[in-house]
Design a protein around this motif. Sequence first.
Motif, mmCIF file in Angstrom:
data_model
loop_
_atom_site.group_PDB
_atom_site.id
_atom_site.type_symbol
_atom_site.label_atom_id
_atom_site.label_comp_id
_atom_site.label_asym_id
_atom_site.label_seq_id
_atom_site.Cartn_x
_atom_site.Cartn_y
_atom_site.Cartn_z
ATOM 1 N N UNK A 1 -0.492 -6.785 6.675
ATOM 2 C CA UNK A 1 0.245 -5.649 6.119
ATOM 3 C C UNK A 1 0.082 -5.579 4.600
ATOM 4 N N UNK A 2 0.155 -6.742 3.956
ATOM 5 C CA UNK A 2 -0.016 -6.783 2.489
ATOM 6 C C UNK A 2 -1.402 -6.255 2.105
ATOM 7 N N UNK A 3 -2.422 -6.655 2.864
ATOM 8 C CA UNK A 3 -3.794 -6.212 2.557
ATOM 9 C C UNK A 3 -3.935 -4.703 2.735
ATOM 10 N N UNK A 4 -3.330 -4.173 3.776
ATOM 11 C CA UNK A 4 -3.396 -2.729 4.016
ATOM 12 C C UNK A 4 -2.680 -1.965 2.896
ATOM 13 N N UNK A 5 -1.543 -2.507 2.463
ATOM 14 C CA UNK A 5 -0.792 -1.853 1.382
ATOM 15 C C UNK A 5 -1.587 -1.881 0.072
ATOM 16 N N UNK A 6 -2.199 -3.037 -0.203
ATOM 17 C CA UNK A 6 -3.021 -3.145 -1.416
ATOM 18 C C UNK A 6 -4.181 -2.164 -1.359
ATOM 19 N N UNK A 7 -4.755 -2.003 -0.164
ATOM 20 C CA UNK A 7 -5.926 -1.122 -0.008
ATOM 21 C C UNK A 7 -5.603 0.335 -0.347
ATOM 22 N N UNK A 8 -4.331 0.738 -0.162
ATOM 23 C CA UNK A 8 -3.982 2.111 -0.553
ATOM 24 C C UNK A 8 -3.430 2.170 -1.978
ATOM 25 N N UNK A 9 -3.429 1.019 -2.655
ATOM 26 C CA UNK A 9 -3.078 1.040 -4.076
ATOM 27 C C UNK A 9 -1.671 0.603 -4.407
ATOM 28 N N UNK A 10 -0.958 0.078 -3.429
ATOM 29 C CA UNK A 10 0.378 -0.418 -3.726
ATOM 30 C C UNK A 10 0.282 -1.779 -4.402
ATOM 31 N N UNK A 11 1.270 -2.084 -5.243
ATOM 32 C CA UNK A 11 1.375 -3.450 -5.762
ATOM 33 C C UNK A 11 2.265 -4.221 -4.798
ATOM 34 N N UNK A 12 1.829 -5.420 -4.453
ATOM 35 C CA UNK A 12 2.472 -6.142 -3.354
ATOM 36 C C UNK A 12 2.813 -7.565 -3.777
ATOM 37 N N UNK A 13 3.997 -8.011 -3.433
ATOM 38 C CA UNK A 13 4.370 -9.424 -3.594
ATOM 39 C C UNK A 13 4.772 -9.985 -2.237
ATOM 40 N N UNK B 1 4.748 1.608 -4.612
ATOM 41 C CA UNK B 1 3.657 2.586 -4.712
ATOM 42 C C UNK B 1 4.115 3.679 -5.660
ATOM 43 N N UNK B 2 3.588 3.641 -6.873
ATOM 44 C CA UNK B 2 3.937 4.643 -7.886
ATOM 45 C C UNK B 2 5.058 4.180 -8.787
ATOM 46 N N UNK B 3 4.970 4.562 -10.069
ATOM 47 C CA UNK B 3 6.062 4.232 -10.993
ATOM 48 C C UNK B 3 6.154 5.339 -12.051
ATOM 49 N N UNK B 4 6.159 6.559 -11.543
ATOM 50 C CA UNK B 4 6.225 7.752 -12.392
ATOM 51 C C UNK B 4 7.692 8.026 -12.716
ATOM 52 N N UNK B 5 8.021 7.958 -14.014
ATOM 53 C CA UNK B 5 9.424 8.109 -14.416
ATOM 54 C C UNK B 5 9.962 9.508 -14.095
ATOM 55 N N UNK B 6 9.075 10.441 -13.831
ATOM 56 C CA UNK B 6 9.516 11.796 -13.497
ATOM 57 C C UNK B 6 9.767 11.995 -12.009
ATOM 58 N N UNK B 7 9.537 10.954 -11.245
ATOM 59 C CA UNK B 7 9.764 11.063 -9.801
ATOM 60 C C UNK B 7 10.965 10.223 -9.394
ATOM 61 N N UNK C 1 -2.507 9.346 4.084
ATOM 62 C CA UNK C 1 -2.758 10.755 4.405
ATOM 63 C C UNK C 1 -2.585 11.640 3.164
ATOM 64 N N UNK C 2 -1.602 11.296 2.319
ATOM 65 C CA UNK C 2 -1.471 12.045 1.062
ATOM 66 C C UNK C 2 -2.733 11.919 0.223
ATOM 67 N N UNK C 3 -3.218 10.702 0.109
ATOM 68 C CA UNK C 3 -4.410 10.474 -0.702
ATOM 69 C C UNK C 3 -5.592 11.265 -0.161
ATOM 70 N N UNK C 4 -5.814 11.178 1.138
ATOM 71 C CA UNK C 4 -6.997 11.821 1.727
ATOM 72 C C UNK C 4 -6.865 13.342 1.728
ATOM 73 N N UNK C 5 -5.613 13.830 1.775
ATOM 74 C CA UNK C 5 -5.396 15.282 1.728
ATOM 75 C C UNK C 5 -5.389 15.800 0.290
ATOM 76 N N UNK C 6 -5.370 14.882 -0.674
ATOM 77 C CA UNK C 6 -5.301 15.293 -2.074
ATOM 78 C C UNK C 6 -3.965 15.885 -2.449
#
Lengths: 476, 476
Positions: free
Chosen positions: A49-61, A84-90, A146-151
């Motif tokens: 699961x950690x590897x799959x999360x990293x593969x989509x760009x999440x930071x994982x501990x 996944x994501x650290x946008x202060x506007x979200x 799916x978000x990533x692939x759909x843009x």
Amino acid sequence: MAPQLDGYFKQVDDLSSHFIDRLAKAVAIPSISSDAARRPDVVRMAEFLAAELKAVGASVELRPLGKQPDNPELDLPPVILARYGSDKNKRTILVYGHYDVQPADKSDGWNTEPFTLTVGDDGKMFGRGSTDDKGPVLGWLNAIEAHQKAGVDFPVNLLMCFEGMEEYGSEGLDELIEKEGKGYFADAEAVCISDNYWLGTEKPCLTYGLRGCNYYSVEISGPGADLHSGVFGGTAQEPMTDLVRVLGSLVDTHGKIQIPGIMEQVAPVTAEEESLYEGIAFTMDNLHESLGSKTTIFEDKKPTLMARWRYPSLSIHGVEGAFSAPGAKTVIPAKVIGKFSIRTVPDMEIEQTNECVYKFVKEVFAKLGSKNTLKVYAQHTGKWWVASPNHWNFRAAGKAVERVWGTKPDFTREGGSIPVTLTFEQATGKNVLLLPMGSSTDGAHSINEKLDKRNYIEGIKLLGAYLHYVAEEVQE
Amino acid sequence: MAPQLDGYFKQVDDLSSHFIDRLAKAVAIPSISSDAARRPDVVRMAEFLAAELKAVGASVELRPLGKQPDNPELDLPPVILARYGSDKNKRTILVYGHYDVQPADKSDGWNTEPFTLTVGDDGKMFGRGSTDDKGPVLGWLNAIEAHQKAGVDFPVNLLMCFEGMEEYGSEGLDELIEKEGKGYFADAEAVCISDNYWLGTEKPCLTYGLRGCNYYSVEISGPGADLHSGVFGGTAQEPMTDLVRVLGSLVDTHGKIQIPGIMEQVAPVTAEEESLYEGIAFTMDNLHESLGSKTTIFEDKKPTLMARWRYPSLSIHGVEGAFSAPGAKTVIPAKVIGKFSIRTVPDMEIEQTNECVYKFVKEVFAKLGSKNTLKVYAQHTGKWWVASPNHWNFRAAGKAVERVWGTKPDFTREGGSIPVTLTFEQATGKNVLLLPMGSSTDGAHSINEKLDKRNYIEGIKLLGAYLHYVAEEVQE
């Protein structure tokens, strides 16, 4: 403005085979947390699961939790903390799930290999963990992909907490949540847990309440050791005789709790609540089907739902120390421990409930005039949880359900407890939403556990849609 | 004329080391009948015993009993049928014993190796089977040998029946006894069984009565499968709730059976019987010691002995199908089976007692107004047994006790059952005497089973003396 979701939805449909493959890979890892011999598989599941999360760009501990209290040689599996994501506007949303599963063996009566995801023509995907809780956990991951692939821009910062000991008491998790409430989870604005089920099979629901559970032991002892009933029957006061009388005093056949001071604590039914039950998609036929019989206490839906959601119940679970095997044994057990629990509801207090139980049990025992010795104590207690279904977190989820499923969800409570819900609420101080993916017939802890393909794929859409709606829902 | 026994008694004393060695050899064979893996040892024990019997000149048959009903791959151990003497001018006496033993393992808490006879300075001979029943079985063999070596004529023809399945329900034995009642055992004039114990530790007894035992199951079922108490608590009628109420109606803390029609069947106490109890060597201290507590129903000896010997008792043994392990499990069991038994006494009838139980249980259940399903049935039944303690068989044994132990025996009954007693009485039509060798503290089925050296050696004298007295006792 309603979120633009068509591109995301289409992408989920296009990736559905890929998502089912991913679920099959997860199901193939027998991550049974209650079986020490399977611990390496639980860890392997965490690493997958950690590897799959990293593969989509999440930071994982992978957070270690130390040794297992009841097996000090054994390391607990890690908790996966991911962002996944650290946008202060979200907005930042915290989600929870678990990657461990219940035990399963083909010989238990499974029709298919439990650790091989088997998809039938009717779309039922059988496999241990398919619905509890690997499908929902992968749902979040799949939504990101799916978000990533759909843009399509991901609408929130997503904090994830996935544990590997849920099916064995979530050992060590409470302490971590309490510690990270103001740490790793500090910027969470709402919490969503996808680890429960629709009330039926057709209509989605959002769950805003759970009963608590106080579990009691009544221990009665007398003789120094088990006795032969031929030699001692008629001359010794038998602990089992006293115990069945005490247990028989607690509740009647119709579920009426006989302990004074319990029902008195229950919050009165409001007029608003009165009107709520008739609309719920639930029938007595549903109940009879899941019960496997017609031995219900009530004949109608409303009192049944009220009994399950908003009134306490008392169940007698069994007796420890007595003869419990098939056949005949003429033993007088020297020490017997009756086990029962009370499902608690607003506004019952744990301590007050305990005191009522202890007082009543001691009074009943005193009336027996027995020379045996009584002990009564709580094995564990856990508070009920009720959230506001009008909170923006629930409103957002309600809109997402309507968008994906074309119907407003039922707002439901559950009779059981998911203790981590209250822990998240207390540690973060935020609203917690239970957003189920699977349906009532999934058989989470049974043989032939399954997740319908429709619930999985539409569920991935639902989790993503929820994040869009919750991103823009106005806070009151 | 009193039998001339001094030569025989002196010979027993002279051979005491040899007899203890023989017991050590027997104890060293772990003839555990309940353990299929030990079956070869049970057979080895039969062969050892048969060889010893042949060595003193007995004719011996090893009778096969076929396969074990609950394990059809497994041969039952043989019954040893043996005869010593066939003088038409002598009485023929049939004796019974068993050469199998209860399980034992050092790790159960034994202070010594259970299959190594260990003789302490205080004369206690520890070892599995020492008192139950290898000591008494070898007692008959030793009596023959001592007569031969002392040059004393053996006073009777001795028929012997030694089985190897007593600790596992005497599988197959009843049929053999019934068949041989008019066959191998045809010329038996009286029966003697040495397989019970003194009431205390100092005074010998002769036992003339046993209670019977009817064992019942109350099965209550409702749901199709076990349920989660969170989901179904408060909405389903729970079988366990009904069962504890039914079980709680059967008997009170003070042993009073609540089922109408049971006490009504009990034979009234006669004036003769009234006077009998005070003289029995038994104290409440004895009872407290064996009970390991002071949780007795009565404070005095007489009602205690009456409750054990001549009144029925009802014990609740346990519940099958409910949660019985340590810890907490929030299950609503779908089907639970309560187990209880009634110890029966004269003049209770099995069928009438069953009917009273069934009627009462059904009435109590009907009053609950439950939708669950009730079944009540007897798992097994066995009649009480009472012999006449004035029969010449008992008179002879009483004289033998007085000769060996210097005191008249107590005439006792027992609360438990030894079903073979009634089988022998019915198959032969002859009086059956229970003539114990060991004492109440021997721990027949416990850890640290022992036989006192004094009880073994004096017991060999007693068995021989009994045969002399029974040979010449006048038949009325």
